[in-house]
Design a protein around this motif. Sequence first.
Motif, PDB file in Angstrom:
ATOM      1  N   LEU A  99       0.822  -1.215   0.000  1.00  0.00           N
ATOM      2  CA  LEU A  99       0.000   0.000   0.000  1.00  0.00           C
ATOM      3  C   LEU A  99       0.855   1.263   0.000  1.00  0.00           C
ATOM      4  CD1 LEU A  99      -2.850  -0.829   2.541  1.00  0.00           C
ATOM      5  CD2 LEU A  99      -3.114  -0.429   0.097  1.00  0.00           C
ATOM      6  N   PRO A 100       0.289   2.400  -0.474  1.00  0.00           N
ATOM      7  CA  PRO A 100       0.980   3.686  -0.328  1.00  0.00           C
ATOM      8  C   PRO A 100       1.161   4.034   1.148  1.00  0.00           C
ATOM      9  CG  PRO A 100      -0.876   3.854  -1.852  1.00  0.00           C
ATOM     10  CD  PRO A 100      -0.979   2.514  -1.190  1.00  0.00           C
ATOM     11  N   ALA A 101       2.064   4.974   1.433  1.00  0.00           N
ATOM     12  CA  ALA A 101       2.508   5.231   2.811  1.00  0.00           C
ATOM     13  C   ALA A 101       1.367   5.488   3.796  1.00  0.00           C
ATOM     14  CB  ALA A 101       3.489   6.389   2.828  1.00  0.00           C
ATOM     15  N   GLN A 102       0.477   6.451   3.513  1.00  0.00           N
ATOM     16  CA  GLN A 102      -0.553   6.804   4.485  1.00  0.00           C
ATOM     17  C   GLN A 102      -1.544   5.668   4.690  1.00  0.00           C
ATOM     18  OE1 GLN A 102      -0.631   9.354   6.618  1.00  0.00           O
ATOM     19  NE2 GLN A 102      -2.380   8.282   7.513  1.00  0.00           N
ATOM     20  N   LYS A 103      -1.937   5.008   3.616  1.00  0.00           N
ATOM     21  CA  LYS A 103      -2.854   3.877   3.752  1.00  0.00           C
ATOM     22  C   LYS A 103      -2.159   2.716   4.464  1.00  0.00           C
ATOM     23  CE  LYS A 103      -5.823   5.077  -0.115  1.00  0.00           C
ATOM     24  NZ  LYS A 103      -6.480   4.652  -1.357  1.00  0.00           N
ATOM     25  N   ARG A 104      -0.860   2.585   4.235  1.00  0.00           N
ATOM     26  CA  ARG A 104      -0.075   1.552   4.916  1.00  0.00           C
ATOM     27  C   ARG A 104      -0.125   1.765   6.425  1.00  0.00           C
ATOM     28  NH1 ARG A 104       5.456   2.507   3.189  1.00  0.00           N
ATOM     29  NH2 ARG A 104       4.628   1.850   1.175  1.00  0.00           N
ATOM     30  N   HIS A 105       0.026   3.020   6.838  1.00  0.00           N
ATOM     31  CA  HIS A 105       0.001   3.354   8.261  1.00  0.00           C
ATOM     32  C   HIS A 105      -1.350   2.988   8.872  1.00  0.00           C
ATOM     33  CE1 HIS A 105       0.614   5.633  11.955  1.00  0.00           C
ATOM     34  NE2 HIS A 105      -0.507   6.290  11.711  1.00  0.00           N
ATOM     35  N   ASN A 106      -2.441   3.375   8.206  1.00  0.00           N
ATOM     36  CA  ASN A 106      -3.778   3.106   8.743  1.00  0.00           C
ATOM     37  C   ASN A 106      -4.071   1.611   8.811  1.00  0.00           C
ATOM     38  OD1 ASN A 106      -4.415   5.783   9.122  1.00  0.00           O
ATOM     39  ND2 ASN A 106      -5.330   6.031   7.102  1.00  0.00           N
ATOM     40  N   LEU A 107      -3.669   0.871   7.763  1.00  0.00           N
ATOM     41  CA  LEU A 107      -3.915  -0.566   7.778  1.00  0.00           C
ATOM     42  C   LEU A 107      -3.103  -1.233   8.881  1.00  0.00           C
ATOM     43  CD1 LEU A 107      -5.307  -3.005   6.479  1.00  0.00           C
ATOM     44  CD2 LEU A 107      -3.339  -3.227   4.967  1.00  0.00           C
ATOM     45  N   MET A 108      -1.860  -0.804   9.066  1.00  0.00           N
ATOM     46  CA  MET A 108      -1.007  -1.392  10.093  1.00  0.00           C
ATOM     47  C   MET A 108      -1.619  -1.207  11.478  1.00  0.00           C
ATOM     48  SD  MET A 108       3.016  -0.618  10.824  1.00  0.00           S
ATOM     49  CE  MET A 108       3.396  -0.862   9.097  1.00  0.00           C
ATOM     50  N   LEU A 109      -2.176  -0.014  11.736  1.00  0.00           N
ATOM     51  CA  LEU A 109      -2.785   0.255  13.032  1.00  0.00           C
ATOM     52  C   LEU A 109      -4.038  -0.589  13.256  1.00  0.00           C
ATOM     53  CD1 LEU A 109      -2.506   4.152  13.319  1.00  0.00           C
ATOM     54  CD2 LEU A 109      -0.975   2.411  14.251  1.00  0.00           C
ATOM     55  N   VAL A 133      -6.370   2.486  22.821  1.00  0.00           N
ATOM     56  CA  VAL A 133      -7.349   1.893  21.909  1.00  0.00           C
ATOM     57  C   VAL A 133      -6.640   1.258  20.713  1.00  0.00           C
ATOM     58  CG1 VAL A 133      -9.203   2.426  20.272  1.00  0.00           C
ATOM     59  CG2 VAL A 133      -9.272   3.386  22.578  1.00  0.00           C
ATOM     60  N   LEU A 134      -5.688   1.983  20.116  1.00  0.00           N
ATOM     61  CA  LEU A 134      -4.986   1.480  18.935  1.00  0.00           C
ATOM     62  C   LEU A 134      -4.215   0.199  19.224  1.00  0.00           C
ATOM     63  CD1 LEU A 134      -3.539   4.707  17.245  1.00  0.00           C
ATOM     64  CD2 LEU A 134      -5.503   3.348  16.518  1.00  0.00           C
ATOM     65  N   PHE A 135      -3.676   0.097  20.430  1.00  0.00           N
ATOM     66  CA  PHE A 135      -2.869  -1.069  20.784  1.00  0.00           C
ATOM     67  C   PHE A 135      -3.680  -2.133  21.532  1.00  0.00           C
ATOM     68  CE2 PHE A 135       0.398   1.761  19.516  1.00  0.00           C
ATOM     69  CZ  PHE A 135       1.507   0.993  19.203  1.00  0.00           C
ATOM     70  N   GLY A 136      -4.990  -1.918  21.641  1.00  0.00           N
ATOM     71  CA  GLY A 136      -5.851  -2.946  22.217  1.00  0.00           C
ATOM     72  C   GLY A 136      -5.659  -3.170  23.703  1.00  0.00           C
ATOM     73  N   VAL A 137      -5.301  -2.102  24.446  1.00  0.00           N
ATOM     74  CA  VAL A 137      -5.147  -2.246  25.898  1.00  0.00           C
ATOM     75  C   VAL A 137      -6.120  -1.329  26.643  1.00  0.00           C
ATOM     76  CG1 VAL A 137      -2.741  -2.984  25.695  1.00  0.00           C
ATOM     77  CG2 VAL A 137      -3.232  -0.556  26.017  1.00  0.00           C
ATOM     78  N   ASP A 138      -7.144  -0.850  25.942  1.00  0.00           N
ATOM     79  CA  ASP A 138      -8.176  -0.041  26.573  1.00  0.00           C
ATOM     80  C   ASP A 138      -9.158  -0.957  27.306  1.00  0.00           C
ATOM     81  OD1 ASP A 138      -8.748  -0.804  23.751  1.00  0.00           O
ATOM     82  OD2 ASP A 138     -10.750  -0.113  24.275  1.00  0.00           O
ATOM     83  N   ASP A 139     -10.038  -0.365  28.099  1.00  0.00           N
ATOM     84  CA  ASP A 139     -10.942  -1.162  28.940  1.00  0.00           C
ATOM     85  C   ASP A 139     -11.837  -2.085  28.122  1.00  0.00           C
ATOM     86  OD1 ASP A 139      -9.843   0.054  31.110  1.00  0.00           O
ATOM     87  OD2 ASP A 139     -11.487   1.472  31.452  1.00  0.00           O
ATOM     88  N   GLU A 140     -12.374  -1.582  27.011  1.00  0.00           N
ATOM     89  CA  GLU A 140     -13.268  -2.406  26.180  1.00  0.00           C
ATOM     90  C   GLU A 140     -12.517  -3.600  25.599  1.00  0.00           C
ATOM     91  OE1 GLU A 140     -16.057  -1.968  22.174  1.00  0.00           O
ATOM     92  OE2 GLU A 140     -15.399  -0.169  23.253  1.00  0.00           O
ATOM     93  N   SER A 141     -11.296  -3.355  25.111  1.00  0.00           N
ATOM     94  CA  SER A 141     -10.498  -4.450  24.552  1.00  0.00           C
ATOM     95  C   SER A 141     -10.143  -5.475  25.624  1.00  0.00           C
ATOM     96  CB  SER A 141      -9.221  -3.904  23.919  1.00  0.00           C
ATOM     97  OG  SER A 141      -9.520  -3.055  22.827  1.00  0.00           O
ATOM     98  N   LEU A 142      -9.873  -4.996  26.833  1.00  0.00           N
ATOM     99  CA  LEU A 142      -9.539  -5.906  27.929  1.00  0.00           C
ATOM    100  C   LEU A 142     -10.718  -6.813  28.269  1.00  0.00           C
ATOM    101  CD1 LEU A 142      -7.534  -3.552  30.334  1.00  0.00           C
ATOM    102  CD2 LEU A 142      -6.619  -5.406  28.924  1.00  0.00           C
TER     103      LEU A 142
END
Length: 304
Positions: free
Chosen positions: A143-153, A209-218
């Motif tokens: 993917l192009p750079a910006q879309k790559r960043h969003n997909l990675m997150l 939230v992005l790294f999945g350590v927020d209360d909902e993800s827990l």
Amino acid sequence: MMRTSYKHPKIETLILWDLPGIGTMNFPPKDYLEKVNFQEYDFFIIVSSTRFTKNELDLAKAIISMKKNYYFVRTKVDIDLQNEKESKPRTFDREKTLQQIRSYCVNTFSQNNMDAPQIFLISNRHLSDYDFPVLMDTLVKDLPAQKRHNLMLSLPNITEAAIDRKHKSMQQTVWLQACKAGLLATVPVVGILRDDVEKLKEKLNHYRVLFGVDDESLEVMAKDSQVPVEQLKKLIKSPYLLETEGEATLREMFLKYLEKFASATGGPLATGLYFRKTYYLQHLFLDTVTEDAKVLLRVTHSKN
């Protein structure tokens, strides 16, 4: 029976589209691309749990002709392995069986006079056990750079390497934002302002939230791994980073991290240039949520 969009719950600009199968009554091959608005998508993932049909191979040819990327995914390989193991308990060979599945897919292309693309074997029950990490890397790379960043997150924390890539991408984003805002300056003697603290809280929650350590993800993680959520919360540090009173504690946190950051990288301190305190603290947040994500991965993975 119709194309359906799914907005990613954490990345607002990312939309996944589920398209009807090609060759169904309402979507004959000759009309398929036009009916599903072919040009709107960045890439296609063609998924099958058994074999790839001629219609799907014809779709791949059309995608190639329009210079779009596509990926073939063979799902439910864990079920195939289990069936093979039960039917041939004495001679079962896991790697040999996987290779047979892959070869069967490749031969399907050869028989239709096509060069075989990379085939990704995956199991939704055991994402890290097969080709899903390789598929993630491939999608991001293409993917192009910006879309790559969003997909990675958006991708799940299935390996520590995936978490590290997410951390690196976010780290680059913090530096770019700081540079764009013109926030290269000598670190002021004055403390961190109250407005800064509120913004830092927002940033910290965003990173959790992005790294999945927020209360909902827990809560979801606790249910899936059958580990009490209170036990998971005791293992991580990020929720408590800003649960402090007074500027002195924040200043102490900042100076401690700044010293660690400079000694580890020889970075901005060596050149005499500094970002505002809030940007250094964002790096502290990133490092902390990254480590939290790894700790949770180790604990929950050991339970699966």
